[in-house]
Design a protein around this motif. Structure first.
Motif, PDB file in Angstrom:
ATOM      1  N   THR A  12       2.930  37.844 -26.120  1.00 11.36           N
ATOM      2  CA  THR A  12       2.363  36.748 -26.905  1.00 11.36           C
ATOM      3  C   THR A  12       1.659  35.739 -26.007  1.00 11.36           C
ATOM      4  O   THR A  12       0.515  35.342 -26.250  1.00 11.36           O
ATOM      5  CB  THR A  12       3.462  36.039 -27.711  1.00 11.36           C
ATOM      6  N   VAL A  13       2.350  35.324 -24.951  1.00 12.05           N
ATOM      7  CA  VAL A  13       1.814  34.289 -24.058  1.00 12.05           C
ATOM      8  C   VAL A  13       0.579  34.793 -23.312  1.00 12.05           C
ATOM      9  O   VAL A  13      -0.440  34.094 -23.230  1.00 12.05           O
ATOM     10  CB  VAL A  13       2.900  33.822 -23.071  1.00 12.05           C
ATOM     11  N   LEU A  14       0.648  36.015 -22.761  1.00 15.62           N
ATOM     12  CA  LEU A  14      -0.476  36.528 -21.976  1.00 15.62           C
ATOM     13  C   LEU A  14      -1.719  36.763 -22.844  1.00 15.62           C
ATOM     14  O   LEU A  14      -2.838  36.402 -22.448  1.00 15.62           O
ATOM     15  CB  LEU A  14      -0.066  37.828 -21.281  1.00 15.62           C
ATOM     16  N   LEU A  15      -1.520  37.366 -24.011  1.00 15.37           N
ATOM     17  CA  LEU A  15      -2.662  37.653 -24.879  1.00 15.37           C
ATOM     18  C   LEU A  15      -3.297  36.361 -25.411  1.00 15.37           C
ATOM     19  O   LEU A  15      -4.528  36.235 -25.454  1.00 15.37           O
ATOM     20  CB  LEU A  15      -2.225  38.540 -26.040  1.00 15.37           C
ATOM     21  N   MET A  16      -2.464  35.392 -25.783  1.00 17.32           N
ATOM     22  CA  MET A  16      -3.014  34.122 -26.257  1.00 17.32           C
ATOM     23  C   MET A  16      -3.698  33.384 -25.119  1.00 17.32           C
ATOM     24  O   MET A  16      -4.760  32.768 -25.306  1.00 17.32           O
ATOM     25  CB  MET A  16      -1.917  33.250 -26.875  1.00 17.32           C
ATOM     26  N   GLY A  17      -3.116  33.442 -23.931  1.00 13.90           N
ATOM     27  CA  GLY A  17      -3.739  32.790 -22.782  1.00 13.90           C
ATOM     28  C   GLY A  17      -5.106  33.379 -22.475  1.00 13.90           C
ATOM     29  O   GLY A  17      -6.063  32.644 -22.193  1.00 13.90           O
ATOM     30  N   LEU A  18      -5.218  34.697 -22.546  1.00 11.20           N
ATOM     31  CA  LEU A  18      -6.514  35.347 -22.305  1.00 11.20           C
ATOM     32  C   LEU A  18      -7.524  34.971 -23.383  1.00 11.20           C
ATOM     33  O   LEU A  18      -8.710  34.743 -23.092  1.00 11.20           O
ATOM     34  CB  LEU A  18      -6.317  36.859 -22.253  1.00 11.20           C
ATOM     35  N   ALA A  19      -7.059  34.884 -24.633  1.00  8.04           N
ATOM     36  CA  ALA A  19      -7.936  34.453 -25.726  1.00  8.04           C
ATOM     37  C   ALA A  19      -8.472  33.049 -25.465  1.00  8.04           C
ATOM     38  O   ALA A  19      -9.660  32.764 -25.682  1.00  8.04           O
ATOM     39  CB  ALA A  19      -7.188  34.500 -27.054  1.00  8.04           C
ATOM     40  N   VAL A  20      -7.611  32.172 -24.980  1.00  4.31           N
ATOM     41  CA  VAL A  20      -8.019  30.796 -24.679  1.00  4.31           C
ATOM     42  C   VAL A  20      -9.064  30.777 -23.568  1.00  4.31           C
ATOM     43  O   VAL A  20     -10.079  30.069 -23.662  1.00  4.31           O
ATOM     44  CB  VAL A  20      -6.790  29.948 -24.280  1.00  4.31           C
ATOM     45  N   SER A  75     -19.161  35.483 -37.088  1.00  2.00           N
ATOM     46  CA  SER A  75     -18.948  36.853 -36.614  1.00  2.00           C
ATOM     47  C   SER A  75     -17.664  36.908 -35.800  1.00  2.00           C
ATOM     48  O   SER A  75     -17.174  35.885 -35.305  1.00  2.00           O
ATOM     49  CB  SER A  75     -20.129  37.325 -35.758  1.00  2.00           C
ATOM     50  N   LEU A  76     -17.131  38.119 -35.640  1.00  4.21           N
ATOM     51  CA  LEU A  76     -15.934  38.299 -34.828  1.00  4.21           C
ATOM     52  C   LEU A  76     -16.270  38.157 -33.350  1.00  4.21           C
ATOM     53  O   LEU A  76     -17.412  38.373 -32.920  1.00  4.21           O
ATOM     54  CB  LEU A  76     -15.322  39.678 -35.074  1.00  4.21           C
ATOM     55  N   GLY A  77     -15.253  37.808 -32.547  1.00  2.00           N
ATOM     56  CA  GLY A  77     -15.419  37.735 -31.103  1.00  2.00           C
ATOM     57  C   GLY A  77     -14.142  38.184 -30.424  1.00  2.00           C
ATOM     58  O   GLY A  77     -13.064  38.217 -31.043  1.00  2.00           O
ATOM     59  N   TRP A  78     -14.244  38.531 -29.152  1.00  2.00           N
ATOM     60  CA  TRP A  78     -13.071  38.995 -28.424  1.00  2.00           C
ATOM     61  C   TRP A  78     -11.936  37.980 -28.387  1.00  2.00           C
ATOM     62  O   TRP A  78     -10.762  38.362 -28.443  1.00  2.00           O
ATOM     63  CB  TRP A  78     -13.457  39.425 -27.012  1.00  2.00           C
ATOM     64  N   PRO A  79     -12.217  36.680 -28.276  1.00  2.00           N
ATOM     65  CA  PRO A  79     -11.094  35.734 -28.308  1.00  2.00           C
ATOM     66  C   PRO A  79     -10.276  35.851 -29.594  1.00  2.00           C
ATOM     67  O   PRO A  79      -9.040  35.777 -29.558  1.00  2.00           O
ATOM     68  CB  PRO A  79     -11.782  34.366 -28.211  1.00  2.00           C
ATOM     69  N   ALA A  80     -10.947  36.067 -30.724  1.00  2.00           N
ATOM     70  CA  ALA A  80     -10.228  36.210 -31.994  1.00  2.00           C
ATOM     71  C   ALA A  80      -9.391  37.484 -32.004  1.00  2.00           C
ATOM     72  O   ALA A  80      -8.250  37.497 -32.497  1.00  2.00           O
ATOM     73  CB  ALA A  80     -11.217  36.224 -33.158  1.00  2.00           C
ATOM     74  N   VAL A  81      -9.936  38.564 -31.460  1.00  2.26           N
ATOM     75  CA  VAL A  81      -9.208  39.837 -31.423  1.00  2.26           C
ATOM     76  C   VAL A  81      -7.961  39.707 -30.548  1.00  2.26           C
ATOM     77  O   VAL A  81      -6.869  40.176 -30.912  1.00  2.26           O
ATOM     78  CB  VAL A  81     -10.117  40.970 -30.903  1.00  2.26           C
ATOM     79  N   LEU A  82      -8.101  39.070 -29.379  1.00  4.29           N
ATOM     80  CA  LEU A  82      -6.954  38.869 -28.501  1.00  4.29           C
ATOM     81  C   LEU A  82      -5.930  37.934 -29.130  1.00  4.29           C
ATOM     82  O   LEU A  82      -4.714  38.131 -28.987  1.00  4.29           O
ATOM     83  CB  LEU A  82      -7.420  38.310 -27.157  1.00  4.29           C
ATOM     84  N   LEU A  83      -6.404  36.916 -29.844  1.00  2.00           N
ATOM     85  CA  LEU A  83      -5.500  36.008 -30.543  1.00  2.00           C
ATOM     86  C   LEU A  83      -4.739  36.759 -31.635  1.00  2.00           C
ATOM     87  O   LEU A  83      -3.541  36.542 -31.846  1.00  2.00           O
ATOM     88  CB  LEU A  83      -6.302  34.857 -31.151  1.00  2.00           C
ATOM     89  N   TYR A  84      -5.417  37.655 -32.313  1.00  5.66           N
ATOM     90  CA  TYR A  84      -4.796  38.507 -33.328  1.00  5.66           C
ATOM     91  C   TYR A  84      -3.701  39.368 -32.704  1.00  5.66           C
ATOM     92  O   TYR A  84      -2.595  39.477 -33.240  1.00  5.66           O
ATOM     93  CB  TYR A  84      -5.882  39.373 -33.955  1.00  5.66           C
ATOM     94  N   ALA A  85      -4.000  39.957 -31.554  1.00  9.27           N
ATOM     95  CA  ALA A  85      -3.000  40.770 -30.863  1.00  9.27           C
ATOM     96  C   ALA A  85      -1.808  39.925 -30.430  1.00  9.27           C
ATOM     97  O   ALA A  85      -0.652  40.372 -30.516  1.00  9.27           O
ATOM     98  CB  ALA A  85      -3.636  41.456 -29.649  1.00  9.27           C
ATOM     99  N   ALA A  86      -2.067  38.701 -29.979  1.00 12.27           N
ATOM    100  CA  ALA A  86      -0.971  37.796 -29.608  1.00 12.27           C
ATOM    101  C   ALA A  86      -0.090  37.500 -30.818  1.00 12.27           C
ATOM    102  O   ALA A  86       1.146  37.464 -30.708  1.00 12.27           O
ATOM    103  CB  ALA A  86      -1.537  36.494 -29.035  1.00 12.27           C
ATOM    104  N   GLY A  87      -0.726  37.298 -31.967  1.00 14.00           N
ATOM    105  CA  GLY A  87       0.035  37.047 -33.183  1.00 14.00           C
ATOM    106  C   GLY A  87       0.903  38.231 -33.575  1.00 14.00           C
ATOM    107  O   GLY A  87       2.038  38.062 -34.041  1.00 14.00           O
ATOM    108  N   ILE A  88       0.396  39.439 -33.374  1.00 18.72           N
ATOM    109  CA  ILE A  88       1.179  40.630 -33.694  1.00 18.72           C
ATOM    110  C   ILE A  88       2.415  40.703 -32.793  1.00 18.72           C
ATOM    111  O   ILE A  88       3.529  41.002 -33.256  1.00 18.72           O
ATOM    112  CB  ILE A  88       0.315  41.896 -33.553  1.00 18.72           C
ATOM    113  N   ALA A  89       2.234  40.411 -31.488  1.00 24.99           N
ATOM    114  CA  ALA A  89       3.373  40.393 -30.574  1.00 24.99           C
ATOM    115  C   ALA A  89       4.383  39.335 -31.005  1.00 24.99           C
ATOM    116  O   ALA A  89       5.608  39.558 -30.952  1.00 24.99           O
ATOM    117  CB  ALA A  89       2.891  40.131 -29.148  1.00 24.99           C
TER     118      ALA A  89
END
Length: 322
Positions: free
Chosen positions: A249-257, A191-205
């Motif tokens: 990119t850094v902030l969104l990926m960091g939050l995903a982590v 299933s999807l989770g918020w870490p994946a969504v934030l990682l997706y947003a980091a990838g877009i940035a």
């Protein structure tokens, strides 16, 4: 030999931004080269940029659940094969829709369709074949991941037209190119989770960062023929915008982590956070090296994003071992 219209096929032409001596130009059968060039097999950086978010998503999902199995190896391999095939299908679709535009841009005039090496009908068949093979891989994943795989076709289909109606086509590219972060996470967790969504947003940035650099190669031609890009929108303010995308990119990926690894050991969390931090240093180097007037440097910076994207993969893998 003749093309789809019964006319003699045009002679082979090398693509401007392919590396000299690449395997397609030197080792592939001559008859296959135009189709491999349609898929950008002579320019593997795009496959890397599509694949790396998949690996980010898978590794973070494994870190989140604290589990790893043999099927995860197949997810990693399946994503690798799928990235090659879907990048090829997407690029073929892009070249079909952009065939008139590509013929007017110096860097893309020698692509297989505008140069007459491949007709549109053959290109459509080639695209369908690559998509079908990708489907066979997708069907080995769980039902939630399969559903996401089908949804991924929406941004892929829209992207080639985005530059006709918005100065932000890179957003649509980011939506398409980073979908693997969602899919690989879901293939592991179900299933999807918020870490994946934030990682997706980091990838877009990240995509906005590297593709703005790439778009500056064509800025003059794009302005003349009336297509849009962030390079044209930002102009001389591009370095400032690159800084914004880098920080995002850094902030969104960091939050995903943090969300993914919160239940793991402190050491594992710290190591995993080193991924976005170290990637940020690489992006900062690119931002400082940016020179809109040097096409060769722009292409080298764009290609260096394979290494930038591999940095989190290394850190996430080490964290997983901890």
């Amino acid at each position: 030999m003749t093309d789809d219209n019964g006319m003699p096929e045009a002679p082979e032409r090398l693509v401007a931004d392919a590396k000299a001596g690449n395997w397609v130009d030197t080792r592939a059968p001559r008859s296959a080269r135009p189709f491999l060039r349609l898929s950008r097999a002579d320019r593997p950086i795009g496959t890397w940029l599509l694949l790396l978010p998949c690996w980010w998503g898978l590794l973070l999902a494994m870190l989140h659940t604290g589990t790893a199995g043999w099927f995860d190896l197949w997810i990693a391999l399946g994503c690798s094969l799928g990235a090659f095939l879907m990048r090829g299908a997407g690029c073929t679709w892009n070249d079909i829709t952009d065939r008139e535009i590509d013929g007017s841009v110096a860097r893309t005039a020698n692509r297989p369709i505008p140069s007459g090496q491949v007709g549109v009908r053959k290109a459509l068949v080639w695209m369908a074949l690559q998509t079908f093979l990708s489907l066979l891989i997708l069907l080995t994943f769980n039902s939630a991941a399969i559903g996401l795989g089908f949804l991924a076709l929406v941004p892929v289909a829209i992207y080639p037209f985005a530059k006709r109606f918005t100065y932000w086509p890179q957003v649509f590219l980011g939506l398409a190119f980073n979908w693997g972060a969602l899919l690989a996470w879901t293939a592991h967790t179900g299933s999807l989770g918020w870490p994946a969504v934030l990682l997706y947003a980091a990838g877009i940035a990240w995509t906005l960062f590297y593709d703005t650099i790439y778009a500056h190669q064509d800025a003059e031609d794009d302005a003349l023929i009336g297509v849009k890009s962030t390079a044209l929108l930002f102009g001389e303010t591009t370095p400032r915008w690159l800084r914004y995308f880098m920080v995002g990119t850094v902030l969104l990926m960091g939050l995903a982590v943090v969300l993914a690894a919160l239940d793991r050991s402190v050491l594992a969390l710290i190591v995993a956070l080193g991924g976005p931090w170290a990637m940020g240093w690489h992006l900062a180097w690119q931002q400082r090296s940016f020179d809109a007037t040097d096409s060769g440097s722009l292409l080298r910076l764009f290609r260096s994003n394979r290494d930038a994207g591999l940095i989190p993969v290394l850190f996430f893998a080490v964290a997983l071992l901890l």
